[in-house]
Design a protein around this motif. Sequence first.
Motif, PDB file in Angstrom:
ATOM      1  N   ALA A 739      -4.204  14.271 -19.030  1.00 45.65           N
ATOM      2  CA  ALA A 739      -3.200  15.194 -18.477  1.00 45.65           C
ATOM      3  C   ALA A 739      -3.750  16.617 -18.439  1.00 45.65           C
ATOM      4  N   TYR A 742      -6.288  16.981 -15.625  1.00 44.90           N
ATOM      5  CA  TYR A 742      -5.602  16.977 -14.323  1.00 44.90           C
ATOM      6  C   TYR A 742      -5.046  18.374 -14.019  1.00 44.90           C
ATOM      7  N   SER A 743      -4.363  18.976 -14.992  1.00 42.84           N
ATOM      8  CA  SER A 743      -3.840  20.339 -14.810  1.00 42.84           C
ATOM      9  C   SER A 743      -4.971  21.343 -14.607  1.00 42.84           C
ATOM     10  N   GLU A 746      -6.190  21.213 -11.066  1.00 46.95           N
ATOM     11  CA  GLU A 746      -5.204  21.800 -10.163  1.00 46.95           C
ATOM     12  C   GLU A 746      -5.192  23.310 -10.260  1.00 46.95           C
ATOM     13  N   ARG A 747      -5.228  23.799 -11.497  1.00 49.50           N
ATOM     14  CA  ARG A 747      -5.115  25.252 -11.674  1.00 49.50           C
ATOM     15  C   ARG A 747      -6.313  25.991 -11.106  1.00 49.50           C
ATOM     16  N   TRP A 748      -7.509  25.464 -11.336  1.00 49.03           N
ATOM     17  CA  TRP A 748      -8.681  26.149 -10.770  1.00 49.03           C
ATOM     18  C   TRP A 748      -8.645  26.096  -9.254  1.00 49.03           C
ATOM     19  N   GLN A 750      -5.982  25.871  -7.314  1.00 47.36           N
ATOM     20  CA  GLN A 750      -4.919  26.694  -6.725  1.00 47.36           C
ATOM     21  C   GLN A 750      -5.117  28.188  -6.965  1.00 47.36           C
ATOM     22  N   THR A 751      -5.664  28.538  -8.141  1.00 45.64           N
ATOM     23  CA  THR A 751      -5.723  29.965  -8.472  1.00 45.64           C
ATOM     24  C   THR A 751      -7.019  30.608  -8.011  1.00 45.64           C
ATOM     25  N   GLU A 752      -8.135  29.879  -8.077  1.00 45.03           N
ATOM     26  CA  GLU A 752      -9.415  30.528  -7.853  1.00 45.03           C
ATOM     27  C   GLU A 752     -10.069  30.103  -6.537  1.00 45.03           C
TER      28      GLU A 752
ATOM     29  N   ALA B  21       0.912  29.183 -17.581  1.00 41.77           N
ATOM     30  CA  ALA B  21      -0.489  29.047 -17.173  1.00 41.77           C
ATOM     31  C   ALA B  21      -1.230  30.376 -17.267  1.00 41.77           C
ATOM     32  N   ARG B  28     -12.077  36.670 -11.550  1.00 45.03           N
ATOM     33  CA  ARG B  28     -13.335  36.094 -12.051  1.00 45.03           C
ATOM     34  C   ARG B  28     -14.478  36.859 -11.386  1.00 45.03           C
ATOM     35  N   GLN B  57       1.289  33.405 -14.678  1.00 43.46           N
ATOM     36  CA  GLN B  57       1.275  32.196 -13.857  1.00 43.46           C
ATOM     37  C   GLN B  57       2.092  31.105 -14.535  1.00 43.46           C
ATOM     38  N   GLN B  59       3.179  26.870 -13.848  1.00 43.23           N
ATOM     39  CA  GLN B  59       2.937  25.688 -13.026  1.00 43.23           C
ATOM     40  C   GLN B  59       4.166  24.785 -13.085  1.00 43.23           C
ATOM     41  N   VAL B  61       4.990  21.784 -13.424  1.00 41.83           N
ATOM     42  CA  VAL B  61       4.333  20.511 -13.776  1.00 41.83           C
ATOM     43  C   VAL B  61       5.237  19.304 -13.585  1.00 41.83           C
ATOM     44  N   ARG B  65       4.082  20.708  -8.912  1.00 40.85           N
ATOM     45  CA  ARG B  65       2.788  20.957  -9.562  1.00 40.85           C
ATOM     46  C   ARG B  65       2.050  22.179  -9.007  1.00 40.85           C
ATOM     47  N   LYS B  66       2.754  23.025  -8.296  1.00 37.17           N
ATOM     48  CA  LYS B  66       2.124  24.230  -7.788  1.00 37.17           C
ATOM     49  C   LYS B  66       2.099  25.311  -8.872  1.00 37.17           C
ATOM     50  N   VAL B  67       1.025  26.083  -8.847  1.00 36.22           N
ATOM     51  CA  VAL B  67       0.917  27.257  -9.714  1.00 36.22           C
ATOM     52  C   VAL B  67       1.397  28.454  -8.915  1.00 36.22           C
ATOM     53  N   LEU B  85       1.088  32.535  -5.255  1.00 38.65           N
ATOM     54  CA  LEU B  85       0.024  33.402  -5.777  1.00 38.65           C
ATOM     55  C   LEU B  85      -0.405  34.425  -4.721  1.00 38.65           C
TER      56      LEU B  85
END
Lengths: 1005, 97
Positions: A739, A742-743, A746-748, A750-752, B21, B28, B57, B59, B61, B65-67, B85
Amino acid sequence: MSGYRIHRPGERINRQKPVSFQFDNVQYKAFSGDTLASALLANGVRLIGRSFKYGRPRGIVGFGAEEPNALIQLETGAHTVPDLKATQVELYQGLLAGSTTGYPSLDFDLKGLLGKFGRFMPPGFYYKTFMEPVKAWPVYEKYIRKAAGYGHAPVLPDPESYDHLHHHIDVLVVGGGAAGLWAATLAGRAGLKTLLVDEQSEMGGWLLTERRSRIDGLSGMDWVNQRLAELASLPNVSVLPRTTAFALHDLNLVQAVELLQDHLPLTERNAALPRQRLHKIRAHQVILASGAIERPLVFGYNDVPGVMTAAAGHSYLNRYGVAVGREVLVQTQNDAAYEAALDLAQCGVKVMLADARQGGAAAWRQQALKSAGVELLLGHGIAKVLGDKSVSGAQLVKLDGRNNQVVGSGPRLSVDTVLSSGGLTSTVHLFCHNGGRPVWNQQQLSFVCPDEGRDNIACVGAITGRWELSEALGQTHAAVAALLLGHGRGSSGNAPSVASEEVAAPRAIFRLPDGKPEGHGAKAFVDYQNDVAAADIHTAIRENYRSIEHVKRYTALGFGTDQGKLSNINGFAIAAEALGKPIAEVGTTTYRPSYTPVTFGALAGPHVGETFDVRRYTAMHASHDARKAEYEVVGQWLRPWYFPKPGEDLHAAVNRECLATRNSVGVMDASTLGKIDVKGPDAREFLNRIYSNAWSKLDPGKCRYGLMLDENGMVMDDGVTACLADDHFHMTTTTGGAARVYSWLERWHQTEWPELKVRFTTTTDHWATVAVVGPNSRQVLQKLCTDIDFDKDAFKFMDGRSGTVAGLPARVFRISFSGELAYEINVDANYGRYMWEEVMKAGAAFNITPYGTETMHVLRAEKGFIIVGQDTDGSMSPNDLAMSWAVGMKKPFSFLGKRSLLRSHTAGEGRKQLVGLLPLDPKVVLAEGAQILSNTDDTVPAAMQGHVTSSYHSAFLGRSIAMAVLKDGSKREGDTVFVWAHGKSVPAQVVSSVFVDKEGVRQHA
Amino acid sequence: MLVITCPYCQEAREEEEFSYAGEAYIARPAVPEEADDATWGDYVFHRKNPRGWHWEQWQHVAGCRKVFAVKRHTVTYEIAGSWTLADGKALYLKEQA
Ligand SMILES: [Zn+2]
């Protein structure tokens, strides 16, 4: 001498429905509608418990949530409930209850003897007395604990169920008295989604007791019934009795517990329904109409059974048809208690009333009492109550008009009951739970909620210090109308009309003086439950506790199940006097949830057992059961641990499983590994960024082991990912990390890197995975599958193929977590058990041996394969694990964690690194977690060099092996170190962590 | 417990559907190898932890599941709004300027 039944018009008990119950093993009779407290009083029972510290006899003081003394143990066995207030327990046929205090018995109490020497037990007595010698404390403690405390917690599992219900509403009204009913009526008429909750079994609040007021020309209860009928007719309004709003959190989240079945006999409860329900109420607007509670006055021996609040005596009379005594002294400093005196006198009770005020109440009240034959003693206060286990009289003194001084002696009265009223205390708790501060009202002598409330919290009625019904309803109407206007709604109707009456101001007196310095006269209790007397507060302040919060903690004032509902203001006032400060400046202690105790069952609701911590079973679980697997929990999964044959223990089974696998073939359920489907034109690029190693050149049909690092460069997960097509990958993760990974992906994404065209689907549950492991695994696969070429050169180590296995479409990967020739067969999870059994049949000729997680651990440790989370702890870089081969420093994109690997600290010397350890005595299995020392000197503080992470007996090698992290371990091969555990150190040699088949011949076979 | 509006689902839902999140709009370094240890260390470890308004942030979940970005007050827990975002970033940058 004590309570008895008396018929009252409008009483809330049902004389047609008698019920019998048992208290402390004695049978009694009462009526449906009684509380346990009213039933006991009606039966003349006064002694309910012993006090916490001194073991003094105690009786019922209040009639609701404020009760400090009458804590009882309800029912027995699995249904037992500790420390309920008898005043809140609704009576039912066959109810069983008992006292929670009294050791060895209620009538003869050990502490009662101690209590006789009460003046020698100041605050902090136990600490001050039993501190020395320290070693003897456990002995003292055993007896002190036994003698202290109240009820006992149940030891059996709760047979009843609980549930949670969420509400999203416009208006929540807390409190179903006159103010709350009117507020709900207005909100309901305006069409707002409205919920009204009240802790009692019936709505009405103080109107259930007070019978003289007329509202809009109706009697109080007729008006209540009119309100309830109207609310019932409004589809947008719900009314919940027996529901206590016990906490108010940020953003108007109110928690309330509803007692659905507590009032029913155990045999009549519906097992399909919950006993209690926790309501989580999110309201745009909260209206607090929680009213006020009458507090007693503080005077000598005010704790003798038979001393109660005037409101309690009044309520027992009018609500339950119980006169609490035959000769009653009412002691007051305000007008309201005259009402109790009047009703009692009119029922034929002999009543005397002492008023601390020289002038007494408003003239019309005095006249009414005199007409009813009540003797009035103005300017008098009780110096002390007479009697031991029950009131037998009271000694009065004459009070100075202005200072709280005694100016003369008063009569010694022969009475069997004392009712006292020190005025009302607004029930401000919910208002204060999340930061609201109450304000001191010197006219009403109470901390009250400010009229303006707070954002989205309105305060109406007695909570604002409006004791008079006409004022309370007027203010409620105005406040709710303003609130509705704010919501763009008008309010319909006028404020209910109630005649206003002349009231004389109360006297600011809390502790009635007895003419002696504090501490020298009769003990005068402030907090009954914690045995805090007025003198104790003076002691605390003499010992220089200045803040009321400190005074509270030193004396225990306001702690306990009643949370100081009767005692707080008296305590603050006494502290203020001792400090020479106004009460407003002393302030209050902090109000925290819960308002009244809430069962753990209600808080947990349905989230117990497997619905709290979900247990996951693989598709072949039934097969494992049939083979008598022993299980262990991994993440949420129940995984076979080992498969013992009759008579085998863990070690015997694991030795057999390991040898069978290394020598022929074993089979393991690998379904729990996390699986993520990664797809899209940029899938490969994404993998390059998220894994430390390179993915550019992995062809379809090939698998690769990957390391995932966090941005700090430390290993966070690992697993094998297979390339299915140029844009399609089957990723696996650790069982426990699925889990999280998986998150993470997704987070990398969507965010980066939202520009990458890739998507992820968790497929852990979609596939059932059977690992066939060992030199004969190829032959087993060949028996099951004809459309895949298993030739060693056609289907190489780290290859993946799609085909038909046992007639099922399957993905087969030639990967190995054991160092053996091995295949993992993945099929649609619905066929998992079928596939497992087909493999077992096909392998029968090779004595195929099912194995579990323990054998898997031994096999992988023999090969030095890490388990993330066991051999790593979030501070291990790939280099620390001797896995630099899995880091592609030349990849064009700076993958996660890469830059950190170059930081001076991460790249520097002295880091703990993964090594193998061979104990010099091959029979010794090192303790996992044991510290490693460089030599035998274990003098504290020893210089710790690292610790053992994995340690097993290897049947294949015929000796023990271990993995460890050791400072600069990569350079210490050949060293002897000392592994310290359980008081002794064991020598071991530092070796490579690959113990079996260093060349990898077996897995490439 | 917060009530959070998911800008994708466009519904206000209980906090238990969401996961925190971390701080939003942490940049970065574009070429990490060119960042010195201090700059990189700031990026990896240092967070604003303000007393007041905070861009963070969340999420969804247990939902889409969108951030997305939420501007929340760390003292009062008041939520000023939530945005995708990309939408939030414009606002965030304007505030920082
Ligand atoms: Zn959503």
